[in-house]
Design an enzyme around this catalytic site. Structure first.
Site, PDB file in Angstrom:
ATOM      1  N   GLU A  16      25.774  49.618  39.168  1.00 19.71           N
ATOM      2  CA  GLU A  16      25.239  50.896  38.700  1.00 19.71           C
ATOM      3  C   GLU A  16      26.304  51.738  37.994  1.00 19.71           C
ATOM      4  O   GLU A  16      26.031  52.415  37.007  1.00 19.71           O
ATOM      5  CB  GLU A  16      24.684  51.716  39.883  1.00 19.71           C
ATOM      6  N   LEU A  17      27.520  51.688  38.517  1.00 20.50           N
ATOM      7  CA  LEU A  17      28.567  52.526  37.933  1.00 20.50           C
ATOM      8  C   LEU A  17      28.900  52.085  36.507  1.00 20.50           C
ATOM      9  O   LEU A  17      29.083  52.894  35.611  1.00 20.50           O
ATOM     10  CB  LEU A  17      29.828  52.481  38.809  1.00 20.50           C
ATOM     11  N   ASN A 119      42.727  39.293  38.876  1.00 24.00           N
ATOM     12  CA  ASN A 119      42.111  39.421  37.562  1.00 24.00           C
ATOM     13  C   ASN A 119      41.621  40.853  37.321  1.00 24.00           C
ATOM     14  O   ASN A 119      40.762  41.102  36.503  1.00 24.00           O
ATOM     15  CB  ASN A 119      40.966  38.415  37.431  1.00 24.00           C
ATOM     16  N   SER A 421      35.431  34.646  19.875  1.00 27.26           N
ATOM     17  CA  SER A 421      34.087  35.199  20.013  1.00 27.26           C
ATOM     18  C   SER A 421      33.856  36.307  18.999  1.00 27.26           C
ATOM     19  O   SER A 421      34.782  37.032  18.619  1.00 27.26           O
ATOM     20  CB  SER A 421      33.879  35.728  21.425  1.00 27.26           C
ATOM     21  N   ARG A 503      34.140  46.628  32.649  1.00 27.44           N
ATOM     22  CA  ARG A 503      33.976  45.187  32.462  1.00 27.44           C
ATOM     23  C   ARG A 503      34.006  44.453  33.789  1.00 27.44           C
ATOM     24  O   ARG A 503      34.927  44.610  34.584  1.00 27.44           O
ATOM     25  CB  ARG A 503      35.103  44.636  31.580  1.00 27.44           C
ATOM     26  N   TRP A 549      40.084  31.764  36.849  1.00 27.03           N
ATOM     27  CA  TRP A 549      38.977  32.706  36.765  1.00 27.03           C
ATOM     28  C   TRP A 549      37.740  32.214  37.517  1.00 27.03           C
ATOM     29  O   TRP A 549      36.630  32.691  37.301  1.00 27.03           O
ATOM     30  CB  TRP A 549      38.669  33.054  35.307  1.00 27.03           C
ATOM     31  N   ASP A 587      42.038  28.011  25.162  1.00 28.88           N
ATOM     32  CA  ASP A 587      42.452  29.318  25.669  1.00 28.88           C
ATOM     33  C   ASP A 587      43.069  29.217  27.050  1.00 28.88           C
ATOM     34  O   ASP A 587      42.491  28.624  27.955  1.00 28.88           O
ATOM     35  CB  ASP A 587      41.222  30.237  25.788  1.00 28.88           C
ATOM     36  N   GLU A 593      47.726  34.408  35.778  1.00 29.12           N
ATOM     37  CA  GLU A 593      46.998  34.919  36.948  1.00 29.12           C
ATOM     38  C   GLU A 593      47.560  34.489  38.302  1.00 29.12           C
ATOM     39  O   GLU A 593      47.740  35.298  39.183  1.00 29.12           O
ATOM     40  CB  GLU A 593      45.559  34.426  36.865  1.00 29.12           C
ATOM     41  N   HIS A 683      40.333  46.030  22.734  1.00 30.41           N
ATOM     42  CA  HIS A 683      39.740  46.554  23.971  1.00 30.41           C
ATOM     43  C   HIS A 683      39.242  47.975  23.784  1.00 30.41           C
ATOM     44  O   HIS A 683      38.892  48.645  24.742  1.00 30.41           O
ATOM     45  CB  HIS A 683      40.753  46.490  25.113  1.00 30.41           C
TER      46      HIS A 683
HETATM   47  N1  GLN Z   1      38.073  32.579  22.868  1.00 25.67           N
HETATM   48  C1  GLN Z   1      37.809  33.645  23.778  1.00 25.67           C
HETATM   49  C2  GLN Z   1      37.063  34.744  23.052  1.00 25.67           C
HETATM   50  O1  GLN Z   1      37.338  34.981  21.935  1.00 25.67           O
HETATM   51  C3  GLN Z   1      39.075  34.210  24.372  1.00 25.67           C
HETATM   52  C4  GLN Z   1      38.799  35.351  25.280  1.00 25.67           C
HETATM   53  C5  GLN Z   1      39.974  35.837  26.099  1.00 25.67           C
HETATM   54  O2  GLN Z   1      41.097  35.618  25.784  1.00 25.67           O
HETATM   55  N2  GLN Z   1      39.727  36.526  27.151  1.00 25.67           N
HETATM   56  O3  GLN Z   1      36.216  35.393  23.617  1.00 25.67           O
END
Ligand code: GLN
Ligand code: ZN
Length: 744
Positions: A16-17, A119, A421, A503, A549, A587, A593, A683
């Protein structure tokens, strides 16, 4: 035995937040409405924790964006460029977190960094010269009173002064001594004010105590606490540590007049040893972190009771708690109605962990669990056992490959590309949802994505990007997507965990041995390649990131799991190559992490297998095939030789938000991989101007050989809007063009 927790997931059972905050960002609700949602969530959470039977309940673990930024804000630490915008306090707060571009000005966000070995990402506070640090906020006290109102006496929690100081960026000219004094005084005020509102305990989180500390660090810690504790009066202070043990500061902690010490007995390998060796003072309470705040598996009660009795052999003054805040696990298993109960039985999320604490405090020794079914795949285990040393090395060596690839691709200097992406606009999400629900057929689903790919490729072609991507429209998430196409993973419906700000990510669970039943990405990539003469970059997630992850299994080693995944991704790389994809990006956004927090453990416990696992993924390709990798958040300055040893041909990474400090480190270690330091921050919705990007490229080119440089944004664009993305990339291409003309 008394029970408590360090903190709880604050986004709410149904995020919700997140949704309310994003509505506020879009101007769809007012600040007051957002605040009201926050208050409701807090009240629900306190009640839930109380009803679960937990004795001591924290408050202040709530945040609209990040707890480190909250602590900075509480003590008036907002850099001048944000204060000068003349926004109200909530908007100033968000401006630091996300940047601000509007009629009051144009300012980038503060850097975002990984929160220790999780993370989660925090906003890096910045201390400017001659800043006044003083208690200016009221949030912890307001929240304490809010809870009191509904009959719950909470323990206010904030990030402690030592951790705040250690994590903050100190601008040139800052008088560190003066800052320490001011911080101690400000935290002293915090204690006084907490006493005034009626709190009996407060919790200062000091995870910075579990990393390697120098004598100077320790001296700072002591100085801060001696000064601030002078203001404590009758209030009780808990210094809470997590993510490791406090081997450097244990005796310092036990000799200070604090009332509670929180130690992590899950990740803190030496915690018990420290207790046994040095004892535990009778006048203090030990907050023993015994329920894992990071994993999602049910607690092994028998094992925990044994540990607990060893602890009680040293001190009887024990409060049972979690190893760290439950912020790092999903909300509740109760939402997982799609999962087979045979799996669910093995899971414990935040809500269930409350129950575990209570059961443990009542002496439960048996969690009633048998063995986990269908975890083994003999073929996979044999394949891992059969990996030869030579499988970890690609040939020919880097320089020879580099020359071959330059001829092969004939790209302009400063080649432009993206990280993979493109914006996941509402139509993309709607298409996926409709397919999931069964409202459309697989063909319709694919058709739509192909249309998006075609548009995306055409747009990149026309805009002038040199290496093209297909846009990743078929992926909800870079890890979940691969998990779904590999055997051995489980998925949750609602297992969201906060990654940064609004996020959240939904990590898959590694349940059993991992294998790849069939090719995963080849159709999408080859379709994209069929539409253009420019090279299309295949896009995969690396084995270390897939594991890091996900929630890993605990019945085999991390190394074993990573190698299993590496073999699966290796097969995918070779299939892409066979299908004519000549550039493949693997990637490793999350490589860092699981890097141990202490340097002495870096290689033996992690890098010695994580880096070779990546090489195993690409060692089978031809010299002409170019391997890219990508990493996020640039906090890898200290492991650059290990990154170089990935033996990729090109690496792209985040650099714009951390002011390029990584460049010096690259020069210093004679970094050999070709690099694409991100030239703008994705970001935040802010559009960088061409001039700004040119300046950034020039700054980079001052340090790095231009022949080795790529030009790209600093991460994937999926969370961005379409319009800002197109504008930003157009500026990026124009900037690369200008830079070529002016620099070459
Ligand atoms: N290839 C991924 C994207 O472009 C890499 C995302 C990431 O580094 N978190 O979404
Ligand atoms: Zn990234």
């Amino acid at each position: 035995m008394t029970t408590t927790i360090i903190g709880f997931p604050r986004v709410g059972a149904h995020r919700e937040l997140k949704f309310a905050t994003e509505k506020f960002f879009r101007g769809e609700i007012t600040a007051d409405e957002l605040r009201a949602t926050g208050a409701e969530l807090r009240a629900d959470q306190w009640k839930l924790i109380k009803d679960a039977g937990i004795d001591q309940i924290p408050s202040g673990d709530f945040s609209f964006y990040d707890q480190t930024l909250d602590a900075a804000a509480l003590f008036g630490l907002a850099p001048k460029r944000y204060r000068d915008l003349g926004l109200d306090s909530l908007e100033t707060y968000f401006a630091q977190a996300r940047g601000y571009q509007g009629n009051k000005g144009d300012v980038k966000a503060l850097p975002m960094k990984k929160w220790f070995n999780t993370n989660y990402h925090y906003i890096e506070p910045e201390i400017e010269p001659s800043e006044t640090i003083a208690l200016t906020g009221t949030a912890p006290f307001d929240q304490y009173l809010e809870a009191k109102e509904i009959g719950i006496d909470t323990r206010p929690v904030i990030v402690g002064p030592f951790t705040l100081f250690q994590l903050a960026k100190k601008e040139d000219g800052v008088d560190e001594e003066a800052v320490l004094d001011q911080l101690a005084a400000a935290y002293g005020e915090f204690l006084e004010r907490a006493t005034e509102v009626g709190a009996s305990w407060v919790q200062l989180d000091e995870p910075s105590l579990v990393v390697d500390l120098t004598d100077d660090d320790l001296a700072r810690f002591t100085r801060l606490y001696e000064a601030l504790l002078a203001h404590k009066g009758g209030l009780k202070v808990l210094v809470q540590t997590y993510f490791g043990d406090v081997r450097d500061s244990y005796t310092t902690l036990t000799s200070l007049p604090i009332d509670g010490i929180g130690l992590d007995f899950v990740e803190g390998r030496r915690s018990l040893e420290l207790l046994r060796e040095y004892g535990f003072p009778e006048d203090k309470v030990l907050y023993a972190g015994l329920v894992n705040g990071k994993n999602i598996w049910r607690n092994d009660f028998a094992c925990t009771q044994e540990l607990l009795s060893s602890i009680r052999g040293v001190t009887e003054n024990v409060v049972l708690t979690t190893s760290c805040s439950l912020l790092h696990v999903p909300y509740t298993v109760a939402a997982e109605t799609d999962l087979d109960p045979a799996y669910v039985a093995h899971l414990a999320f935040a809500v269930e962990k409350l129950g575990e604490l209570v059961a443990l405090s009542e002496g439960a020794t048996d969690n009633g669990l048998g063995n986990r079914a269908d975890v083994t795949n003999k073929a996979v285990q044999n394949r891992v056992a059969g990996i030869a040393d030579s499988d970890y090395t690609r040939s020919p060596a880097r320089d020879e490959r580099d020359a071959i690839q330059r001829r092969e691709f004939n790209l302009p200097p400063l080649p432009t590309t993206t990280i993979g992406s493109f914006p996941q606009t509402s139509d993309v999400k709607a298409n996926r949802k409709a397919y999931k629900r069964g409202d459309i057929t697989a063909e319709e689903y694919t058709e739509f994505n192909r249309k998006k790919i075609a548009e995306c490729v055409a747009w990149q072609d026309k805009t002038g990007l040199d290496v093209i991507v297909h846009g990743e429209y078929e992926r909800n998430d870079m890890v979940e997507y691969f998990g779904q196409h590999l055997d051995g993973f489980l998925f949750t419906r609602n297992g969201w965990v906060q990654s940064y700000g609004t996020r959240c990510v939904k990590p898959p669970l590694v349940w059993g041995d991992v294998s790849r039943p069939e090719a995963i990405t080849v159709d999408w990539s080859s379709y994209a390649q069929s539409l253009t003469d420019k090279p299309v970059k295949g896009m995969l997630t690396g084995p270390v990131t897939i594991l890091n992850w996900s929630f890993p299994r605990e019945d085999i080693t991390i190394k074993e799991s990573i190698l299993q995944i590496a073999l699966a991704i290796r097969d995918e790389v070779l299939d892409l190559e066979k299908a004519g994809i000549r550039i493949i990006q693997v990637d490793e956004a999350a490589l860092r992490e699981k890097l141990p927090l202490r340097r002495s453990d870096w290689f033996s416990e992690y890098l010695d297998f994580a880096i070779p696992a990546f090489r195993l993924v690409h060692s089978g390709v031809a010299a002409e095939t170019q391997i890219h990798t990508h990493m996020c958040y640039s906090q890898f300055t200290d492991i650059l030789p290990a990154i170089d040893a990935l033996d990729a041909d090109v690496i792209t990474f985040e650099a714009s938000r951390s002011d390029l400090e990584i460049l010096d480190a690259l020069v210093e270690c004679n970094f050999r991989t070709n690099i694409g330091p991100g030239v703008y921050d994705i970001h935040s919705p802010r559009v960088p101007s061409t001039t700004e990007i040119v300046a950034q490229i020039k700054r980079i080119a001052e340090k790095i050989d231009i022949a080795k440089l790529w030009v790209n944004p600093d991460c994937g664009l999926k969370t961005r809007g379409e319009k800002e993305t197109r504008k930003s990339l157009e500026n990026l291409v124009a900037a690369a063009q200008t830079a070529r003309e002016e620099l070459i």
